[in-house]
Design a protein around this motif. Structure first.
Motif, short mmCIF file in Angstrom:
data_model
loop_
_atom_site.label_atom_id
_atom_site.label_comp_id
_atom_site.label_asym_id
_atom_site.label_seq_id
_atom_site.Cartn_x
_atom_site.Cartn_y
_atom_site.Cartn_z
N MET A 1 0.85 -1.19 0.00
CA MET A 1 0.00 0.00 0.00
C MET A 1 0.88 1.24 0.00
SD MET A 1 -2.91 -1.16 2.75
CE MET A 1 -1.64 -1.42 4.02
N ARG A 2 0.62 2.14 -0.94
CA ARG A 2 1.49 3.29 -1.14
C ARG A 2 0.71 4.57 -0.86
NH1 ARG A 2 3.29 3.85 -6.59
NH2 ARG A 2 5.07 4.99 -5.76
N ALA A 3 1.27 5.43 -0.01
CA ALA A 3 0.67 6.71 0.30
C ALA A 3 1.58 7.83 -0.18
CB ALA A 3 0.42 6.85 1.80
N LEU A 4 1.00 8.77 -0.92
CA LEU A 4 1.71 9.98 -1.33
C LEU A 4 1.38 11.07 -0.33
CD1 LEU A 4 3.42 11.51 -3.44
CD2 LEU A 4 1.26 12.11 -4.57
N ILE A 5 2.39 11.60 0.33
CA ILE A 5 2.19 12.63 1.34
C ILE A 5 2.74 13.94 0.79
CG2 ILE A 5 2.64 13.39 3.69
CD1 ILE A 5 2.78 10.55 4.56
N VAL A 6 1.86 14.91 0.58
CA VAL A 6 2.25 16.22 0.06
C VAL A 6 2.56 17.14 1.24
CG1 VAL A 6 1.58 18.19 -1.36
CG2 VAL A 6 0.78 15.88 -1.96
N VAL A 7 3.83 17.49 1.35
CA VAL A 7 4.31 18.40 2.39
C VAL A 7 4.63 19.72 1.70
CG1 VAL A 7 6.20 18.82 4.00
CG2 VAL A 7 5.18 16.55 3.86
N HIS A 8 4.22 20.82 2.29
CA HIS A 8 4.27 22.09 1.55
C HIS A 8 5.48 22.94 1.85
CE1 HIS A 8 -0.03 20.89 1.50
NE2 HIS A 8 0.11 21.22 0.24
N GLU A 9 6.17 22.72 2.94
CA GLU A 9 7.35 23.53 3.29
C GLU A 9 8.30 22.69 4.13
OE1 GLU A 9 6.93 23.66 6.53
OE2 GLU A 9 4.81 23.91 6.86
N HIS A 10 9.36 23.32 4.65
CA HIS A 10 10.46 22.57 5.25
C HIS A 10 10.26 22.23 6.72
CE1 HIS A 10 11.28 26.74 6.34
NE2 HIS A 10 12.10 26.32 7.28
N ILE A 11 9.22 22.75 7.36
CA ILE A 11 9.05 22.54 8.81
C ILE A 11 8.09 21.40 9.09
CG2 ILE A 11 8.49 23.62 11.01
CD1 ILE A 11 8.78 26.34 9.51
N THR A 12 6.96 21.42 8.42
CA THR A 12 5.92 20.44 8.67
C THR A 12 6.31 19.09 8.07
OG1 THR A 12 4.27 22.19 8.63
CG2 THR A 12 3.47 19.92 8.39
N GLU A 13 6.18 18.06 8.86
CA GLU A 13 6.46 16.68 8.43
C GLU A 13 5.22 15.82 8.70
OE1 GLU A 13 9.06 15.86 6.84
OE2 GLU A 13 10.46 17.50 7.22
N PRO A 14 5.19 14.59 8.21
CA PRO A 14 4.04 13.72 8.49
C PRO A 14 3.82 13.44 9.97
CG PRO A 14 5.27 12.90 6.61
CD PRO A 14 6.08 14.01 7.18
N GLY A 15 4.89 13.54 10.78
CA GLY A 15 4.75 13.47 12.23
C GLY A 15 4.01 12.25 12.72
N HIS A 16 3.11 12.47 13.68
CA HIS A 16 2.37 11.35 14.27
C HIS A 16 1.54 10.61 13.23
CE1 HIS A 16 3.50 12.59 18.24
NE2 HIS A 16 2.82 13.71 18.22
N VAL A 17 1.03 11.32 12.25
CA VAL A 17 0.20 10.68 11.22
C VAL A 17 1.05 9.73 10.38
CG1 VAL A 17 -1.13 11.11 9.12
CG2 VAL A 17 -1.51 12.54 11.15
N GLY A 18 2.20 10.21 9.95
CA GLY A 18 3.08 9.35 9.16
C GLY A 18 3.57 8.15 9.93
N GLU A 19 3.88 8.35 11.20
CA GLU A 19 4.36 7.24 12.04
C GLU A 19 3.31 6.13 12.11
OE1 GLU A 19 5.28 8.96 15.78
OE2 GLU A 19 7.03 10.08 15.03
N ARG A 20 2.05 6.52 12.30
CA ARG A 20 1.01 5.50 12.43
C ARG A 20 0.73 4.83 11.09
NH1 ARG A 20 -0.26 1.47 15.35
NH2 ARG A 20 -2.49 1.00 15.53
N LEU A 21 0.75 5.58 10.00
CA LEU A 21 0.57 4.96 8.70
C LEU A 21 1.66 3.92 8.44
CD1 LEU A 21 -0.42 8.03 6.49
CD2 LEU A 21 -1.90 6.11 7.11
N ALA A 22 2.89 4.26 8.77
CA ALA A 22 3.99 3.31 8.58
C ALA A 22 3.80 2.08 9.45
CB ALA A 22 5.32 3.99 8.88
N GLU A 23 3.35 2.28 10.69
CA GLU A 23 3.09 1.14 11.57
C GLU A 23 1.98 0.24 11.03
OE1 GLU A 23 4.31 3.45 15.73
OE2 GLU A 23 2.21 3.07 15.25
N ARG A 24 1.06 0.83 10.30
CA ARG A 24 -0.04 0.05 9.72
C ARG A 24 0.34 -0.57 8.36
NH1 ARG A 24 -5.48 0.87 11.55
NH2 ARG A 24 -5.93 -0.50 9.77
N GLY A 25 1.59 -0.44 7.97
CA GLY A 25 2.08 -1.12 6.78
C GLY A 25 2.11 -0.30 5.51
N TRP A 26 1.91 1.02 5.62
CA TRP A 26 1.91 1.87 4.44
C TRP A 26 3.34 2.29 4.08
CZ3 TRP A 26 -2.30 3.49 1.47
CH2 TRP A 26 -3.53 3.01 1.91
#
Length: 234
Positions: A1-26
C-alpha cells in the motif's frame, strides 16, 4: 500500500500521522513543494504527479491560504487537480488543515477567512468522539472550510467545521501530526510573532505542547486508525 504525502514547506512533516501509517504497513513517499530557501517566496513551479498508482493521498498543512493566488498561484491549482482526480477515482484523501481546505476546494466546497484565528490546543465538539476525539487538538489557522455538498460534518468549534467526511476522504482543520519539534519550527519561522499579535503566549504554547506530547500522539494514532478502518477502507 502506497501513500503519497504532500508536504508544503520545510518545517511540517508527516509526524504522528506518518508514524502511524507506517506502523499500519503503508509505504510513504513524501513530496515537498516549497524548499526552505523559497519559504518566503513560495511561488515555485511544481508539477504534481497523477494519482493513479497511489493508494492514498495525504495533503498536509501550510502557512498560506488556498485562495491566495498571488502567493501560491503557481502551484496550488496543480494540487487541487491532484486531489480532485484522486477523490473522483475513489483514492482516499486525508487533508490536514491547509490540506482539508484543498480537499474542500477540490470537491465543490470553498475556503474563506475565519471570523478569528484559532491558535493553540483546543477542544472541539465532536459528533462521534470514538472517531474524532474531542481533543485537545493543536489548531493554527486563519481560514475555515465550507465543506462541499454531500459532505458529513463530524466536528466543529464556534469558528467553523473541524472535520468532514466525503466518501473515502476526510478533512481535518486541526493538526494531529504536530510534534514538539514542528511547533518549535513554526514558532521560529514567524509563528511566535503571530501568537503575540493574537494574544497567545508562544512560550506557554510550547510548554503545553511538551506536556501533551504523549497524549496527543495517542489521539493521533487512534484517529489514523479510525480513518483507515472507517473511511478509507469503505
Amino acid at each position: 500500500m502506497r501513500a503519497l504525502i504532500v508536504v508544503h514547506e520545510h518545517i511540517t512533516e508527516p509526524g504522528h500521522v506518518g508514524e502511524r501509517l507506517a506502523e499500519r504497513g503503508w509505504d510513504l513517499t513524501v513530496l515537498r513543494v516549497v524548499s526552505k530557501e523559497r519559504f518566503h517566496s513560495p511561488d515555485v513551479v511544481f508539477d504534481f504527479p497523477e494519482p493513479q498508482g497511489w493508494d492514498m493521498i495525504v495533503s498536509m498543512g501550510a502557512p498560506w491560504s488556498v485562495y491566495d493566488e498571488r502567493t501560491i498561484g503557481s502551484w496550488i491549482g496543480g494540487e487541487i487537480a491532484l486531489v480532485r482526480r484522486a477523490h473522483e477515482l475513489g483514492i482516499p484523501v486525508l487533508g490536514i488543515c491547509f490540506g482539508a481546505q484543498v480537499l474542500a476546494t477540490a470537491t465543490g466546497g470553498f475556503v474563506e477567512p475565519a471570523p478569528r484565528p484559532e491558535i493553540g490546543w483546543t477542544e472541539i465538539d465532536s459528533d462521534d468522539p470514538a472517531f474524532v476525539a474531542s481533543g485537545p487538538w493543536l489548531e493554527w489557522h486563519y481560514d475555515r472550510c465550507v465543506p462541499p455538498p454531500g459532505a458529513v460534518e463530524l466536528a466543529r468549534t464556534a469558528v467553523g467545521p473541524q472535520a468532514f467526511r466525503l466518501g473515502r476522504s476526510l478533512g481535518l482543520q486541526f493538526h494531529p501530526e504536530a510534534t514538539t519539534e514542528m511547533i518549535r519550527g513554526w514558532l521560529f519561522e514567524g509563528g511566535a510573532d503571530q501568537c503575540e499579535r493574537h494574544g497567545v503566549d508562544p512560550a506557554a504554547l510550547l510548554d503545553r505542547t511538551i506536556a501533551l506530547q504523549d497524549e496527543a500522539g495517542e489521539r493521533a494514532r487512534a484517529l489514523v486508525d479510525a480513518f483507515l478502518d472507517r473511511v478509507a477502507s469503505v
